[in-house]
Design a protein around this motif. Structure first.
Motif, PDB file in Angstrom:
ATOM      1  N   ILE A 162     -10.374 -26.927 -19.880  1.00 54.39           N
ATOM      2  CA  ILE A 162     -11.013 -28.148 -20.372  1.00 54.39           C
ATOM      3  C   ILE A 162     -10.298 -29.370 -19.808  1.00 54.39           C
ATOM      4  O   ILE A 162     -10.926 -30.322 -19.335  1.00 54.39           O
ATOM      5  CB  ILE A 162     -11.022 -28.193 -21.913  1.00 54.39           C
ATOM      6  N   ALA A 163      -8.972 -29.343 -19.853  1.00 49.16           N
ATOM      7  CA  ALA A 163      -8.187 -30.465 -19.322  1.00 49.16           C
ATOM      8  C   ALA A 163      -8.399 -30.610 -17.816  1.00 49.16           C
ATOM      9  O   ALA A 163      -8.570 -31.721 -17.304  1.00 49.16           O
ATOM     10  CB  ALA A 163      -6.701 -30.255 -19.630  1.00 49.16           C
ATOM     11  N   ASN A 205     -10.967 -29.588 -15.968  1.00 43.95           N
ATOM     12  CA  ASN A 205     -12.322 -30.030 -15.651  1.00 43.95           C
ATOM     13  C   ASN A 205     -12.516 -31.519 -15.941  1.00 43.95           C
ATOM     14  O   ASN A 205     -13.106 -32.252 -15.133  1.00 43.95           O
ATOM     15  CB  ASN A 205     -13.336 -29.222 -16.468  1.00 43.95           C
ATOM     16  N   LEU A 206     -11.995 -31.977 -17.080  1.00 46.64           N
ATOM     17  CA  LEU A 206     -12.140 -33.390 -17.429  1.00 46.64           C
ATOM     18  C   LEU A 206     -11.375 -34.275 -16.441  1.00 46.64           C
ATOM     19  O   LEU A 206     -11.817 -35.383 -16.104  1.00 46.64           O
ATOM     20  CB  LEU A 206     -11.635 -33.637 -18.852  1.00 46.64           C
ATOM     21  N   HIS A 233     -11.148 -33.878 -13.384  1.00 40.69           N
ATOM     22  CA  HIS A 233     -11.891 -33.978 -12.130  1.00 40.69           C
ATOM     23  C   HIS A 233     -13.129 -34.858 -12.254  1.00 40.69           C
ATOM     24  O   HIS A 233     -13.873 -35.017 -11.275  1.00 40.69           O
ATOM     25  CB  HIS A 233     -12.297 -32.579 -11.633  1.00 40.69           C
ATOM     26  N   LYS A 234     -13.352 -35.428 -13.436  1.00 42.37           N
ATOM     27  CA  LYS A 234     -14.457 -36.369 -13.598  1.00 42.37           C
ATOM     28  C   LYS A 234     -14.138 -37.646 -12.811  1.00 42.37           C
ATOM     29  O   LYS A 234     -12.973 -38.045 -12.698  1.00 42.37           O
ATOM     30  CB  LYS A 234     -14.668 -36.709 -15.073  1.00 42.37           C
ATOM     31  N   LYS A 272      -2.837 -34.637 -17.590  1.00 40.03           N
ATOM     32  CA  LYS A 272      -3.155 -33.268 -18.019  1.00 40.03           C
ATOM     33  C   LYS A 272      -2.032 -32.686 -18.868  1.00 40.03           C
ATOM     34  O   LYS A 272      -2.283 -31.987 -19.860  1.00 40.03           O
ATOM     35  CB  LYS A 272      -3.416 -32.390 -16.787  1.00 40.03           C
ATOM     36  N   THR A 325     -11.852 -31.164 -26.293  1.00 38.15           N
ATOM     37  CA  THR A 325     -12.262 -32.153 -25.285  1.00 38.15           C
ATOM     38  C   THR A 325     -11.949 -33.564 -25.774  1.00 38.15           C
ATOM     39  O   THR A 325     -11.478 -34.414 -25.011  1.00 38.15           O
ATOM     40  CB  THR A 325     -13.770 -32.032 -24.988  1.00 38.15           C
ATOM     41  N   GLN A 326     -12.192 -33.803 -27.054  1.00 36.78           N
ATOM     42  CA  GLN A 326     -11.910 -35.127 -27.626  1.00 36.78           C
ATOM     43  C   GLN A 326     -10.415 -35.421 -27.606  1.00 36.78           C
ATOM     44  O   GLN A 326      -9.998 -36.533 -27.254  1.00 36.78           O
ATOM     45  CB  GLN A 326     -12.442 -35.206 -29.055  1.00 36.78           C
ATOM     46  N   ILE A 369      -8.194 -34.203 -25.549  1.00 32.77           N
ATOM     47  CA  ILE A 369      -7.804 -34.397 -24.148  1.00 32.77           C
ATOM     48  C   ILE A 369      -8.262 -35.762 -23.645  1.00 32.77           C
ATOM     49  O   ILE A 369      -7.513 -36.467 -22.954  1.00 32.77           O
ATOM     50  CB  ILE A 369      -8.390 -33.261 -23.288  1.00 32.77           C
ATOM     51  N   TYR A 370      -9.481 -36.142 -24.003  1.00 30.55           N
ATOM     52  CA  TYR A 370     -10.037 -37.433 -23.576  1.00 30.55           C
ATOM     53  C   TYR A 370      -9.148 -38.592 -24.034  1.00 30.55           C
ATOM     54  O   TYR A 370      -8.783 -39.468 -23.243  1.00 30.55           O
ATOM     55  CB  TYR A 370     -11.443 -37.581 -24.146  1.00 30.55           C
TER      56      TYR A 370
END
Length: 218
Positions: free
Chosen positions: A74-75, A77-78, A80-81, A94, A121-122, A124-125
């Protein structure tokens, strides 16, 4: 075979190919880099083991490899946004995020929620944004000191080479000033938002107290 039958056969073939193509696309969309259901079940099992260990007076078991892998993915992938991928300190982002996930892991209530993917996800965001804010503040402090000690005093002699050529181009100076200006503007805007939020809260509390007094006097 006549022309009309051949034409209809061609249409049917194209239709079947389109259906197969759409099925393939939908199958790809359903394939996710984290299996949320399995992720949730792994967490439920882990929490059961924790309860058993607590009853038996044993140490809390370590997280399963699968749970750790899901959090890492998850970390990753996020990160790479587009909004995050170009930061030079993305590895630190990360690292902070994964650490925060482990820190707040026990706060995930599997009795109330069944979407660990959204929960982590939240975390990590917001961890990403905290690191970005921290790095930008450090950068601001560094640039501000540079601006005050060099640009405003015109003491740029030590920034030149032996031939008197500037080691820092005018574009770099402009970028530093631009960054400082934008950062300070954002800080002012944040301060104003906090003031408005505080006033709104005070008004809400005041209105609530007035309403309570009115009910008591009736």
């Amino acid at each position: 075979m006549d022309g009309e039958r051949l034409y209809n056969l061609g249409k049917e073939t194209k239709k079947e190919e389109h259906v197969r193509s759409m099925e393939t696309i939908m199958a790809k969309k359903k394939t996710h880099y984290v299996d949320n259901e399995k992720f949730f079940n792994e967490i439920v099992e882990y929490k059961k083991k924790c309860k058993i260990a607590e009853k038996e007076g044993k140490e809390k078991p370590i997280l399963s490899e699968y749970i750790g892998k899901c959090i890492f993915l998850i970390a990753e992938n996020l990160a790479h946004k587009p909004r995050f991928m170009n930061y030079s300190f993305v590895d630190e982002m990360k690292s902070d995020a994964i650490e925060n996930c482990f820190m707040y892991f026990d706060n995930f209530d599997s009795d109330k929620y069944n979407n660990p993917f959204a929960y982590f996800t939240q975390i990590i965001y917001y961890a990403f944004h905290r690191r970005i804010n921290k790095e930008e503040r450090n950068r601001y402090v560094m640039y501000k000191k540079f601006q005050e000690s060099v640009l405003e005093t015109n003491d740029v002699g030590f920034m030149c080479d032996g031939d008197g050529n500037n080691l820092i181009t005018p574009t770099v100076y402009d970028n530093i000033n631009d960054f400082i200006g934008k950062f300070e503007k954002r800080e002012v805007e944040k301060k104003e938002k906090r003031k408005l939020a505080k006033k709104a809260l005070e008004k809400f509390i005041g209105d609530d107290e007035d309403e309570s007094e009115s009910r008591e006097s009736v």
